[in-house]
Design an enzyme around this catalytic site. Structure first.
Site, PDB file in Angstrom:
ATOM      1  N   SER A  79       0.804  -1.235   0.000  1.00  0.00           N
ATOM      2  CA  SER A  79       0.000   0.000   0.000  1.00  0.00           C
ATOM      3  C   SER A  79       0.833   1.279   0.000  1.00  0.00           C
ATOM      4  O   SER A  79       0.276   2.362  -0.205  1.00  0.00           O
ATOM      5  CB  SER A  79      -0.915   0.029   1.221  1.00  0.00           C
ATOM      6  OG  SER A  79      -1.965  -0.859   1.034  1.00  0.00           O
ATOM      7  N   TYR A 256      -4.669   4.484   7.884  1.00  0.00           N
ATOM      8  CA  TYR A 256      -6.029   3.922   7.977  1.00  0.00           C
ATOM      9  C   TYR A 256      -6.696   4.276   9.296  1.00  0.00           C
ATOM     10  O   TYR A 256      -6.706   5.437   9.693  1.00  0.00           O
ATOM     11  CB  TYR A 256      -6.012   2.405   7.770  1.00  0.00           C
ATOM     12  CG  TYR A 256      -5.232   1.994   6.555  1.00  0.00           C
ATOM     13  CD1 TYR A 256      -5.689   2.328   5.278  1.00  0.00           C
ATOM     14  CD2 TYR A 256      -4.030   1.314   6.666  1.00  0.00           C
ATOM     15  CE1 TYR A 256      -4.971   1.971   4.152  1.00  0.00           C
ATOM     16  CE2 TYR A 256      -3.312   0.955   5.534  1.00  0.00           C
ATOM     17  CZ  TYR A 256      -3.792   1.281   4.292  1.00  0.00           C
ATOM     18  OH  TYR A 256      -3.083   0.928   3.189  1.00  0.00           O
TER      19      TYR A 256
HETATM   20  O1  DON Z   1      -4.854  -4.340  -1.568  1.00  0.00           O
HETATM   21  C1  DON Z   1      -4.170  -5.115  -0.920  1.00  0.00           C
HETATM   22  O2  DON Z   1      -4.720  -5.970  -0.240  1.00  0.00           O
HETATM   23  C2  DON Z   1      -2.659  -5.060  -0.855  1.00  0.00           C
HETATM   24  N1  DON Z   1      -2.052  -5.361  -2.091  1.00  0.00           N
HETATM   25  C3  DON Z   1      -2.169  -3.828  -0.252  1.00  0.00           C
HETATM   26  C4  DON Z   1      -2.701  -3.671   1.111  1.00  0.00           C
HETATM   27  C5  DON Z   1      -1.824  -2.959   2.052  1.00  0.00           C
HETATM   28  O3  DON Z   1      -0.629  -2.914   1.953  1.00  0.00           O
HETATM   29  C6  DON Z   1      -2.530  -2.412   3.219  1.00  0.00           C
HETATM   30  N2  DON Z   1      -1.667  -1.612   4.040  1.00  0.00           N
HETATM   31  N3  DON Z   1      -1.279  -1.758   5.134  1.00  0.00           N
END
Ligand code: DON
Length: 623
Positions: A79, A256
Site C-alpha cells: 500500500s 487507515y
Molecule cells: O490491496 C491489498 O490488499 C494489498 N495489495 C495492499 C494492502 C496494504 O498494503 C494495506 N496496508 N497496510
C-alpha cells in the site's frame, strides 16, 4: 540482502559523533528481539516473510543516508505505492478531475473497507483500497504494459534505481484478491471506474508487488520532503504542486484506522504497507523508511510504528511543532556609498557616485523565502524605501524560494517599478540551487537578473552615472588630456607626454599585462574595456578583481616599485591604450620633474580614494 548478524551496523564507525545514526541503532537494538505482531497471510506469498528482518533508513532532504539493520532487504511495497500512484494520477488529470473520482476524507476504516462515501458515491480517500483502485484506474497509457511501464518509471524517479515487480507476489495476490475485485466492481457500478476492470486490477496488484528496500522507501519519502526532487539524483520525481496533495492524504489517511492516533503521536505524514514497510516524511527535512513484516491487526508494521513514535518523541519531529523563523532572513544590508562594484571609475564618475550611490541598496538574504520570511524582508525595507532608487536582492545564501516567495518578489518588483525604482536580483541559477520561476514572478526583464552582486552593483552604478552624464564615446578613442592621470598638467606638459606614449591596439581577449612580467610601463586606457584578473589554483580559473573603463590608468604601481605584475589585465573588448614606459618617463623627469610629480599626485589620490573605499566596505561588511 543484508543479514541480521554481525554486519548489522555497517556504518557504526561514525556512530559516536552522530546522534541520528546512534538513535537508529538504539531503536533497532531495542526492537529487534520484539516479535509482536504477525506477518500478512491473506496474500499467500507474503506469509513467507522472515519475522526477524528489520531495517531502518533515514534520508535527509539534501541526500544524506543513514541506515541500520536490514535496510537493504528487498520486499514488496504494497500500500505504500498508493500515495505515489495518486501523485501520478494528479499529474495525469489535475486535482479537480481526480477529486471527482476519489475523495480525501479519512474514513477511519480498515484498508480493505468496501464502504463508499454514500453522498458522493466516491471512495473516501486514495489510501483505502477502494480509492487506491479508483486512482490506479486513472493512470494513463495504452493498455496494461504501457501503463505499468509508466508506473515503474515514476517509482524509479523516487528511488535512485530502476524498480521491478515480484512476479510471485503479483500472481499470488491476483489469484486471491477477490475482495479487491469486488471493490473494483462496486467502483464500476458507481461510475468511478471504467469497465477495464481486469486491466486496472492487474495494474493495482502490479504496483503493490514493486520490490523496494527500507532505504528505497526513505529515499522516496525524502523526495516528498524535498518538494518532489529526489535528493539522491537531483531529478524531479513529481510536480511540485502535487507534493502537498500527496502529503495531505498521507497525513489524514495514510495509517487507515490508526491515522488519527498516528498524527497525534508521531505527527508525520506516513504510509504503511502489508509487506512490512512504513514511510514517514518531515517536509523540508527528511524521509524515513522502515521495514519489519510483523503487522498489527490494522496491517501496520509493529516495529515500524514503535521506531517512528520514539524517533519523533526523541527528536521533537512532530510536524505541528513550530520551528521558529525568527532568525533574520536579512543577513546584511548596505548602501552603495559603502560598497562599490569592482569597476574602476573615472574621477567624474566617482564624483557622481559619491553623491548618488547612497540611493543604491543591497539586501543579502539567507535561508528559504516563503510568506513568513518575505514578510520580514518587507518589514525591514519599508522604513528606508523612500531613499532607495535601486534595490539589489542578493540570493547567494538563499536555498529555496516557494511559489508564494516568487509571487511576492514579482509584486514587489512591479510596485517598485511603479514608483520609478528598480529591483535587481543576483546569484540566481545556475549559481545557486534556487529554481528560477520567472513565469509566476510578475514582469521580470532580462535586466532584473545578474550572475552576482558585483555585476548588479556595476549595472546600477552605471545607470546612476548615465542619468547625469552622456556615455563616453564607446567607439571613439579618448585623447591623452581626457585621462584622469594627467589632470593638472598644462597643455605643453601633455604634449611632452604625448611624444613619449605609444598608442597600442588590442583585440578582445588579448592579454595586455601578464602576471610576473616586469612592471616597466603604465597603461592609460583610451578606448574599450579591460579587466584585472587573478589566476586561482592551477591557473585554470580566474577571478575578476576590477573592470577598467576608458579614462583610467592601470599598471600604475610601476611608478613606485618597478617590480613585477601581480595580475593579468585582459582586453574585454577591442581596446586602445597609451603605453608610457618608466624609462622614458624617468628621462623626461630628469629634464622636467614637475610632470612626474603631478602624475604621482594623481595616482596617489586615486590610490588613497580606493583605500578609503576598501575601508568603508570592510566596515559595512563586518557590521
Ligand atoms: O490491496 C491489498 O490488499 C494489498 N495489495 C495492499 C494492502 C496494504 O498494503 C494495506 N496496508 N497496510
Amino acid at each position: 540482502m543484508s543479514s541480521t548478524g554481525a554486519s548489522l551496523y555497517s556504518n557504526a564507525a561514525s556512530a559516536e559523533i552522530s546522534p541520528i545514526l546512534s538513535s537508529l541503532q538504539e531503536k533497532h537494538a531495542k526492537y529487534r528481539e520484539n516479535f509482536n505482531g504477525k506477518v500478512a497471510t491473506y496474500i499467500p506469498e507474503l506469509a513467507k516473510a522472515d519475522p526477524r528482518q528489520f531495517g531502518i533508513a533515514l534520508v535527509t532532504a539534501d541526500g544524506k543516508t543513514y541506515e541500520v539493520g536490514d535496510a537493504r532487504h528487498l520486499f514488496t511495497i504494497q500500500s505504500i505505492s498508493k500515495p505515489f500512484v495518486y501523485g501520478l494520477a494528479l499529474e495525469d488529470y489535475g486535482q479537480d478531475y481526480v477529486l471527482g473520482k476519489v475523495g480525501v476524507e479519512p474514513s477511519g476504516d480498515a484498508f480493505n473497507s468496501i464502504v463508499f462515501d454514500e453522498r458522493s458515491n466516491r471512495p473516501f480517500n486514495p489510501m483505502v483500497n477502494a480509492g487506491a483502485i479508483a486512482t490506479t484506474a486513472l493512470i494513463k497509457g495504452e493498455g496494461h504494459d504501457d501503463r505499468l511501464t509508466r508506473l515503474l518509471e515514476m517509482f524509479g524517479r523516487f528511488t535512485d534505481r530502476a524498480v521491478e515487480i515480484d512476479r510471485s507476489v503479483f500472481l499470488s495476490e491476483k489469484a486471491t484478491g477477490h475482495r479487491n475485485r469486488a471493490i473494483a466492481y462496486l467502483g464500476l457500478n458507481s461510475g468511478m471506474i471504467d469497465d477495464r476492470i481486469d486491466e486496472h486490477l492487474d495494474l493495482y496488484f502490479g504496483q503493490c508487488s514493486i520490490i523496494v528496500s527500507a532505504r528505497d522507501l526513505a529515499a522516496m519519502a525524502a523526495t516528498l520532503a524535498n518538494n518532489g526532487v529526489n535528493p539522491l539524483t537531483g531529478n524531479r520525481a513529481i510536480e511540485e504542486q502535487y507534493v502537498k496533495n500527496v502529503l495531505s492524504v498521507m497525513h489524514s489517511c495514510g495509517m487507515y484506522d490508526y491515522a488519527g492516533e498516528w498524527g497525534y503521536r508521531v505527527g508525520l505524514p506516513a504510509k504503511s504497507g502489508v509487506g512490512g514497510g512504513i514511510i514517514a516524511v518531515l517536509p523540508g527535512q527528511f524521509g524515513i523508511g522502515t521495514f519489519s513484516p510483523l503487522l498489527d491487526d490494522r496491517g501496520n508494521s509493529c516495529r515500524g510504528i514503535q521506531v517512528c513514535e520514539e524517533l519523533s518523541e526523541r527528536f521533537k519531529l512532530h510536524m505541528f511543532k513550530t520551528r521558529s523563523i525568527t532568525r533574520s532572513v536579512v543577513r546584511r544590508r548596505y548602501r552603495g556609498e559603502m560598497v562599490r562594484s569592482k569597476r574602476r571609475r573615472t574621477r567624474e564618475e566617482q564624483s557622481i557616485l559619491a553623491r548618488k550611490a547612497t540611493s543604491l541598496c543591497v539586501y543579502e538574504l539567507q535561508g528559504d523565502l516563503f510568506f513568513g520570511t518575505m514578510e520580514q524582508v518587507f518589514r525591514r525595507l519599508m522604513p528606508e524605501l523612500a531613499s532607495v532608487e535601486y534595490l539589489i536582492l542578493d540570493f547567494k545564501r538563499v536555498a529555496h524560494i516557494d511559489d508564494c516567495g516568487w509571487e511576492m518578489l514579482g509584486r514587489m518588483s512591479e510596485m517598485l517599478a511603479r514608483s520609478g525604482k528598480r529591483l535587481a536580483l543576483s546569484y540566481l541559477p545556475p549559481t545557486t540551487g534556487v529554481v528560477l520561476r520567472r513565469e509566476n514572478a510578475g514582469k521580470w526583464t532580462e535586466e532584473s537578473f545578474f550572475p552576482d552582486t558585483d555585476a548588479a552593483l556595476e549595472w546600477c552604478e552605471s545607470r546612476l552615472i548615465l542619468e547625469e552624464q552622456a556615455p563616453v564615446g564607446r567607439y571613439g578613442v579618448l585623447a591623452l588630456d581626457a585621462m584622469d592621470i594627467v589632470a593638472g598638467l598644462d597643455a605643453s606638459e601633455v604634449a611632452l607626454l604625448q611624444s613619449l606614449v605609444q598608442e597600442v591596439r588590442y583585440d578582445a581577449g588579448a592579454t595586455i599585462v601578464r602576471e610576473g612580467d616586469p612592471a616597466d610601463s603604465i597603461f592609460l586606457l583610451a578606448a574599450g574595456l579591460a579587466s584585472v584578473r587573478l589566476k586561482l589554483g592551477d591557473g585554470a580559473r580566474t577571478k575578476r578583481l576590477s573592470t577598467i573603463p576608458p579614462g583610467v590608468a592601470f599598471g600604475e604601481l610601476a611608478l613606485f616599485d618597478g617590480g613585477t605584475r601581480s595580475a593579468d589585465v585582459v582586453a574585454d573588448e577591442p581596446s586602445v591604450c597609451y603605453v608610457l614606459s618608466i624609462t622614458a618617463l624617468d628621462e623626461l623627469a630628469a629634464r622636467n620633474p614637475g610632470i612626474r610629480t603631478k602624475l604621482l599626485r594623481n595616482v596617489g589620490r586615486e590610490l588613497s580614494a580606493r583605500l578609503r573605499r576598501a575601508d568603508a566596505e570592510i566596515r559595512a561588511l563586518e557590521e
